[in-house]
Design a protein around this motif. Structure first.
Motif, short mmCIF file in Angstrom:
data_model
loop_
_atom_site.label_atom_id
_atom_site.label_comp_id
_atom_site.label_asym_id
_atom_site.label_seq_id
_atom_site.Cartn_x
_atom_site.Cartn_y
_atom_site.Cartn_z
N UNK A 504 0.81 -1.22 0.00
CA UNK A 504 0.00 0.00 0.00
C UNK A 504 0.85 1.27 0.00
N UNK A 505 2.05 1.22 0.58
CA UNK A 505 2.87 2.43 0.58
C UNK A 505 3.85 2.47 -0.59
N UNK A 506 3.47 1.80 -1.67
CA UNK A 506 4.23 1.87 -2.93
C UNK A 506 3.32 1.73 -4.13
N UNK A 507 2.31 0.86 -4.04
CA UNK A 507 1.51 0.50 -5.20
C UNK A 507 0.04 0.90 -5.09
N UNK A 508 -0.33 1.71 -4.10
CA UNK A 508 -1.69 2.24 -4.02
C UNK A 508 -1.67 3.63 -4.67
N UNK A 509 -2.25 3.71 -5.85
CA UNK A 509 -2.14 4.93 -6.65
C UNK A 509 -3.08 6.04 -6.20
N UNK A 510 -4.01 5.73 -5.30
CA UNK A 510 -4.91 6.77 -4.78
C UNK A 510 -4.28 7.54 -3.62
N UNK A 511 -3.18 7.02 -3.09
CA UNK A 511 -2.58 7.68 -1.93
C UNK A 511 -1.99 9.04 -2.30
N UNK A 512 -2.10 9.96 -1.36
CA UNK A 512 -1.62 11.32 -1.58
C UNK A 512 -2.70 12.27 -2.05
N UNK A 513 -3.93 11.75 -2.26
CA UNK A 513 -5.02 12.59 -2.74
C UNK A 513 -6.17 12.67 -1.75
N UNK A 514 -6.00 12.03 -0.60
CA UNK A 514 -7.04 12.10 0.43
C UNK A 514 -6.43 11.84 1.81
N UNK A 515 -7.05 12.44 2.82
CA UNK A 515 -6.64 12.20 4.20
C UNK A 515 -5.17 12.46 4.44
#
Length: 613
Positions: A504-515
């Protein structure tokens, strides 16, 4: 040779004679000199030079084609690779194909792969290949097997040999299966780029194609499962955008399209046996994936060497589409639907989880699973979701707490996990019946089919201390979505479970756009290394779409998913620093093919390789 091909060849020779005085277009400096690109120690270095440069010096793309061990190839091959430093011009009409050594049962597939390859060549010159050539390309295909099944055991290896004699280029692609041969054609398309030239006859620049004059490539993937997960339930993604994504996946040799097709917010998948699901669950009548649409995606994906992994997340992440039970006299099929305040009953709005205490739920699941099983070949894998069951929802549902009490169970976490495991065991039995792995109309008379692989997300149920009590390791594959430093995947591997990584801290592409989540660049994605265990099937990059639709989807996915693709195909020992020039070129390739990827760098960095790494 057909009359149309003869005419194109004659025109090509004629234009070649007329246009023999063509000169390359390169960027002109103020003093009349031109920018040229020279390959120096694996880097394309921009320098000022006079007219008369070679084709390979005319642009960053043409230089990159022959520069370094892997040129412009993405993902980089895993075996021996040599590329010539010279190029030849050619026109798409000059291709000749030999399928004599392709089994007759495989020819339709190869003809489809060739059509895609030809279309990609035309896209490379922006759909307008006006600069003709008398070079002839003869492509000989050899496929050893007529097996068209695509699974984790499929041999995807290929070899490619390209040689030149005069104006004749001979290309030999050998593969065990059509899928390896398809990969060979994809690699061949990456040995090509476009260039522009002016002529004393024509004032308008003409666009042509160039190809390396020699190549020898031996290649096969490291991991058998190389996937991209796309959520089409939070926001509906139209079919053309899905197909565009599958095209981009094929360009990077990803081979699994994980289709997260339903969730709490919507149920857009048509079920002929249970039409209420889409009637109550789709955002609108225009935002539905009909059976023919899913079949079309499966067909188009397989033609590109990609399997479709369908996911119906359950028992959590299920609300919209399930709310019609009481009106139909079936009771609550889902509970906590649209509860407010939502934080009391679920992870995100709207709330909703399936009701394991309602026997009618399993009758509906049986019909739904039959519809799904009929979309796929017997034995194909299926994703049952299984993440983020929120126990406060079930604990607040009287029918469920009454059931627990009647069984002498309490309302502790362990009790809800046991109830969840019972739901999962029942769902598995129902799906096996639907898929024909037990006595079922789908199985041949008097026989049974092998049980299909079932994939689940990591969850409370996959906790290493209890998983063996509930989930058989010969039936379930666990897709882990924990941070890279979490011990869970290693613990499950040690217990004998097969794993698909979605770090999740490399391959989750939605991260950085919420919360409070953090954006992960393509470098982070590329440098995420998986352990080399036999039971590691591979990995998937994930695009959750709470804040994504068809308009911004491409830039969120690409080129970061391409970085993951090289990690899964090649698993290189070198870091992302040494991949940037090739990935930048692949981004340009995606643009030509109609995909709109995120920019990697200022264009100055693209023109000056290595200066920004």
């Amino acid at each position: 040779m057909g009359d149309s091909h003869k005419l194109l060849l004659v025109l090509g020779i004629l234009f070649f004679i007329i246009g023999n005085g063509c000169s390359l277009i390169s960027e002109k400096n103020g003093d009349g000199r031109h920018w040229l690109w020279k390959c120096i120690e694996g880097r394309c270095i921009r320098k000022l030079g006079s007219a008369g440069a070679s084709v390979t010096q005319s642009s960053p793309e043409s230089c990159r084609l022959v520069c370094g061990r892997h040129g412009a190839l993405w993902p980089r091959p895993t075996g021996a690779t040599t590329l010539a430093d010279r190029v030849l011009t050619f026109h798409p009409s000059s291709l000749r194909y030999d399928l004599e050594y392709v089994p007759s049962a495989s020819r339709d597939f190869m003809e489809g792969a060739i059509e895609i390859f030809n279309n990609n060549l035309v896209k490379e010159c922006e759909g307008n290949c006006t600069l003709l050539s008398d070079t002839i390309l003869s492509i000989h295909m050899t496929v050893n097997s007529d097996d068209l099944s695509l699974n984790w055991s499929t041999d995807e290896s290929y070899s490619l040999d390209l040689s030149t004699k005069g104006k004749n280029i001979t290309i030999q692609i050998n593969a065990e299966t059509v899928f390896g041969a398809r990969h060979g054609l994809e690699t061949l398309s990456q040995l090509v780029t476009s260039y522009k030239a002016t002529s004393s006859v024509y004032s308008v620049p003409r666009i042509g194609l160039i190809i390396v004059s020699g190549a020898k490539i031996r290649d096969k993937p490291i991991y058998s499962h190389r996937g991209l997960m796309l959520d089409t339930a939070r926001n509906f993604i139209p079919l053309p955008a899905i197909l565009r994504t599958i095209d981009a996946m094929a360009s990077t040799k990803l081979n699994v399209f994980h289709w997260h097709i339903t969730d709490t917010q919507s149920f857009p998948l048509e079920s002929p046996r249970v039409p209420q699901l889409v009637r109550f669950g789709a955002y609108s009548p225009e935002q539905i994936y009909h059976v023919k649409d899913v079949q079309h995606v499966i067909r188009e994906a397989k033609q590109r060497g990609i399997r479709v992994l369908l996911e119906l997340d359950a028992p959590a992440h299920a609300g919209a589409g399930w709310q019609w039970g009481p009106a139909a006299g079936l009771g609550d099929l889902a509970v906590c639907w649209q509860h407010q305040p939502w934080r009391q009953r679920c992870i995100q709005p709207p709330c909703g989880q399936l009701n394991p205490a309602n026997p009618q739920l399993y009758r509906i699941l049986a019909d739904l699973y039959r519809d799904i099983a009929e979309l796929f070949p017997p034995g194909e894998f299926f994703h049952m979701g299984g993440d983020e069951v929120f126990f406060p929802c079930w604990n607040a549902t009287k029918q469920i707490t009454d059931l627990l009490e009647s069984r002498g169970m309490g309302r502790e976490q362990a009790d809800f996990i046991r109830l969840w495991a019972e739901y999962q065991a029942t769902a598995l039995r129902i799906y096996d019946e639907a898929a024909g792995s037990v006595n079922s109309p789908r199985a041949p008379p008097g026989s049974t089919l092998a049980p299909p692989p079932i994939i689940l997300w990591s969850s409370h149920l996959t906790n290493p201390s209890i998983i063996e009590n509930y989930l058989q390791k010969d039936r379930y594959i666990i897709q882990t979505w924990v941070p890279k430093d979490d011990p869970l995947p290693t613990q499950l591997l040690e217990r004998g479970y097969k794993i698909i990584f979605s770090t999740k801290d490399a391959w989750y592409l939605d991260h950085g756009f919420w919360g409070s989540t953090q954006y992960h660049s393509w470098r982070v994605a590329y440098d995420n290394i998986l352990p080399r265990f036999k039971s590691v099937l591979g990995g998937e990059v994930c695009m959750w779409t709470e804040y994504v639709d068809e308009n911004n989807m491409d830039s969120r996915i690409w080129p970061r998913a391409a970085a993951v693709a090289e990690r899964l195909w090649s698993d290189p020992s070198s870091s992302s620093k040494f991949a940037q020039a090739r990935l930048a070129r692949h981004r340009e390739r995606l643009l030509r093919r109609g995909v709109n990827p995120e920019e990697l760098q200022p264009f100055w960095c693209y023109q000056n390789e290595g200066e920004c790494a």
